[in-house]
Design a protein around this motif. Structure first.
Motif, short mmCIF file in Angstrom:
data_model
loop_
_atom_site.label_atom_id
_atom_site.label_comp_id
_atom_site.label_asym_id
_atom_site.label_seq_id
_atom_site.Cartn_x
_atom_site.Cartn_y
_atom_site.Cartn_z
N ASP A 158 0.82 -1.21 0.00
CA ASP A 158 0.00 0.00 0.00
C ASP A 158 0.86 1.26 0.00
O ASP A 158 0.53 2.25 -0.64
CB ASP A 158 -0.95 -0.01 1.20
CG ASP A 158 -2.07 0.99 1.05
OD1 ASP A 158 -2.63 1.12 -0.07
OD2 ASP A 158 -2.40 1.65 2.05
N LYS A 159 2.00 1.22 0.69
CA LYS A 159 2.93 2.38 0.68
C LYS A 159 3.45 2.63 -0.74
O LYS A 159 3.51 3.77 -1.20
CB LYS A 159 4.11 2.13 1.63
CG LYS A 159 3.76 2.20 3.08
CD LYS A 159 4.99 1.90 3.93
CE LYS A 159 4.60 1.74 5.38
NZ LYS A 159 5.75 1.35 6.21
N LEU A 160 3.83 1.56 -1.42
CA LEU A 160 4.31 1.70 -2.80
C LEU A 160 3.19 2.20 -3.71
O LEU A 160 3.41 3.02 -4.60
CB LEU A 160 4.86 0.37 -3.31
CG LEU A 160 6.18 -0.08 -2.69
CD1 LEU A 160 6.47 -1.53 -3.03
CD2 LEU A 160 7.31 0.83 -3.13
N ASP A 161 1.98 1.72 -3.48
CA ASP A 161 0.83 2.16 -4.26
C ASP A 161 0.57 3.66 -4.06
O ASP A 161 0.30 4.38 -5.02
CB ASP A 161 -0.40 1.34 -3.86
CG ASP A 161 -1.60 1.60 -4.75
OD1 ASP A 161 -1.44 1.62 -5.99
OD2 ASP A 161 -2.71 1.75 -4.21
N ASP A 162 0.70 4.13 -2.82
CA ASP A 162 0.53 5.56 -2.54
C ASP A 162 1.59 6.39 -3.28
O ASP A 162 1.29 7.45 -3.82
CB ASP A 162 0.61 5.85 -1.04
CG ASP A 162 -0.61 5.33 -0.28
OD1 ASP A 162 -1.64 5.02 -0.92
OD2 ASP A 162 -0.52 5.23 0.96
N LEU A 213 0.72 6.49 -6.98
CA LEU A 213 -0.38 7.42 -7.23
C LEU A 213 0.11 8.87 -7.23
O LEU A 213 -0.25 9.64 -8.11
CB LEU A 213 -1.47 7.21 -6.17
CG LEU A 213 -2.76 7.99 -6.35
CD1 LEU A 213 -3.42 7.69 -7.68
CD2 LEU A 213 -3.71 7.68 -5.20
N ALA A 214 0.96 9.21 -6.27
CA ALA A 214 1.49 10.58 -6.20
C ALA A 214 2.34 10.89 -7.44
O ALA A 214 2.27 12.00 -7.99
CB ALA A 214 2.32 10.76 -4.92
N GLU A 215 3.14 9.94 -7.87
CA GLU A 215 3.98 10.16 -9.06
C GLU A 215 3.13 10.31 -10.32
O GLU A 215 3.44 11.11 -11.19
CB GLU A 215 4.99 9.02 -9.19
CG GLU A 215 6.05 9.09 -8.11
CD GLU A 215 6.76 7.79 -7.85
OE1 GLU A 215 7.72 7.82 -7.07
OE2 GLU A 215 6.35 6.74 -8.38
N ALA A 264 9.12 -1.53 -8.48
CA ALA A 264 9.30 -1.91 -7.07
C ALA A 264 8.04 -2.62 -6.55
O ALA A 264 8.14 -3.62 -5.82
CB ALA A 264 9.61 -0.68 -6.22
N LEU A 265 6.87 -2.13 -6.93
CA LEU A 265 5.62 -2.74 -6.50
C LEU A 265 5.50 -4.16 -7.07
O LEU A 265 5.19 -5.11 -6.35
CB LEU A 265 4.43 -1.88 -6.96
CG LEU A 265 3.04 -2.43 -6.69
CD1 LEU A 265 2.77 -2.54 -5.20
CD2 LEU A 265 1.99 -1.53 -7.35
N LEU A 266 5.75 -4.31 -8.36
CA LEU A 266 5.66 -5.63 -8.98
C LEU A 266 6.72 -6.58 -8.44
O LEU A 266 6.45 -7.77 -8.21
CB LEU A 266 5.77 -5.51 -10.50
CG LEU A 266 4.65 -4.70 -11.18
CD1 LEU A 266 4.93 -4.58 -12.67
CD2 LEU A 266 3.29 -5.28 -10.91
#
Length: 92
Positions: A22-26, A29-31, A46-48
């Protein structure tokens, strides 16, 4: 939870890993909102990578319904933007 990475297959992922994802997802989203293409690309990978690391791959012939679908590593910022819900790729 069963997670599909488009073009790669499915993994079974324990709920205990979702706080980190969820941190990576946030960040992703910001990027995306800021139009930061290099940051978006880095964070998507990084998320994948985290999903691949924490997940247990399912056999190619498994027909489990995916509860979460993530874009392929080659997905563009615009393609991912179309996939996003109000909460990002990973709903909280």
């Amino acid at each position: 939870m069963i997670v599909r990475i488009m073009g790669e297959g499915q993994v079974r992922l324990a709920d205990s890993h979702f706080a980190e994802l969820d941190k990576l997802d946030d960040e992703l989203l910001a990027e995306m909102e800021g139009g930061d293409e290099p940051g978006f690309r880095r964070t998507l990978h990084a998320l994948l990578d985290a999903v691949r690391e924490f997940g247990e791959p399912l056999p190619d012939d498994a027909l489990e319904p995916s509860e979460l679908i993530l874009p392929s590593p080659e997905a563009t910022l615009d393609e991912v933007r179309e996939m996003l819900g109000d909460e990002g790729l990973i709903p909280s």
